[in-house]
Design an enzyme around this catalytic site. Sequence first.
Site, PDB file in Angstrom:
ATOM      1  N   ASN A 209      43.450  38.821  33.072  1.00  0.00           N
ATOM      2  CA  ASN A 209      42.001  38.664  33.290  1.00  0.00           C
ATOM      3  C   ASN A 209      41.731  38.679  34.795  1.00  0.00           C
ATOM      4  OD1 ASN A 209      42.227  35.815  34.299  1.00  0.00           O
ATOM      5  ND2 ASN A 209      43.070  35.553  32.249  1.00  0.00           N
ATOM      6  N   LYS A 341      38.897  19.912  22.859  1.00  0.00           N
ATOM      7  CA  LYS A 341      40.152  19.869  23.598  1.00  0.00           C
ATOM      8  C   LYS A 341      40.520  18.460  24.057  1.00  0.00           C
ATOM      9  CE  LYS A 341      39.723  24.655  25.022  1.00  0.00           C
ATOM     10  NZ  LYS A 341      40.650  25.658  25.566  1.00  0.00           N
TER      11      LYS A 341
END
Length: 396
Positions: A209, A341
């Site tokens: 990325n 998370k």
Amino acid sequence: MLRDKRILLGITGGIAAYKAAELASRLTKEGNTVYVCMTAHATEFVSPLTFETLTGQRVVTDTFDRSAPWEVGHISLAQKIDAVLIAPATANVLAKLAHGLADDMLTTTVLAANCPKLVAPAMNTGMYRNPVTQDNLKKLAEYGYTVIPPEDGHLACGDSGTGRLPHPDRIYEVLEYTLGCEKDMEGLRVLVTAGPTREALDPVRFLTNHSTGKMGYAVAKAAAERGAKVTLVSGPTALDAPYGVKRIDVTSAEEMYHAVLDHADDADLIVKAAAVGDYRPVHISEQKIKKDESSFSLTLQRNPDILKELGAIRKSGQVICGFAMETERLLEHAKEKLIQKGADLIAANSLAEPNAGFGSDTNAVTLITKDDVEVLPLMTKEEAAHRILNKMLTLK
Ligand code: CTP
């Protein structure tokens, strides 16, 4: 960035003396007062006029100069400075400082000064490697001096080896590390991840990325400057490890996962700034994949979610900050990540925001905890890093 500091820049007689001009210029431009003190030999390499022009201050070379602007010569100068940096430092001046010799303006001032002292040795490799010089450097370190190690490379004398003065930006960074911040994170251990991950397809290709690592590196640097012991787990980036930071290089998400879990238990704060690849190819071809006329599809499998694992399974008292870079519905997605998370804080930023994306030096982050949302304006990544750390300290 350093501002409003009074720095004594000592320059001794080596060819690298010219590099100190860039340092003097940068420090002055950023709003610091730079007092330059040159040894007699240094003035053979660069004219004091260069430094007087750059700093707007009179350059001192002679202990007995009656027209010097400070009242009692070396003593008043020693008392008014926040740090002394000698760059370049010759073997001779290192030897003198290591033994308390004070026979010129620079050495008398340094001996009298009670502030942080930094030396950047630069000399021929043989002189640098000589056990006498090494002993002197050891001694100086024991006396509390910060020794900025010279770099390897081609030397002016024609030799190659260790002895080059580091780039002025590196020297600046060490000075910044020493003087830049209050050491309010001393005793804390901080684990930071940064950069992209790479998932190999074959020996020549990978999935990745656009992350450059700048945000995570800024967090690591800020924490180190504040006195924390910092470990930086970094994917491939073009950045140098910040001064004082221990860097662990990884390539894939799985490598990052193992490196992070190996160090997570010891950490007090964990900042997950890395842009971790969510998927990797099921099969990595041993040979280069050859094209043909048909279309090509790739089967991917999930990578471990490192942040989620830390938050849900491994968490043992650490404050954990995740990042969320979104292209839409920033708050909604970031809040979901906070909960899913098990993070204590999410630093969210939108790719739609100008100057806040990949590779820029600025960022506009929103700090999200279970209790509040704080929208920060656009600021340098370094400032944003400090704001993130400040917030984490309130969650401890
Ligand atoms: N993260 C992680 N491990 C992964 C993926 C992400 O630890 N495999 C962490 C990142 O370091 C970051 C946070 O999770 O701190 C959010 O990453 P982001 O890429 O924005 O989110 P994803 O969880 O990948 O979700 P999505 O791609 O669906 O937005």
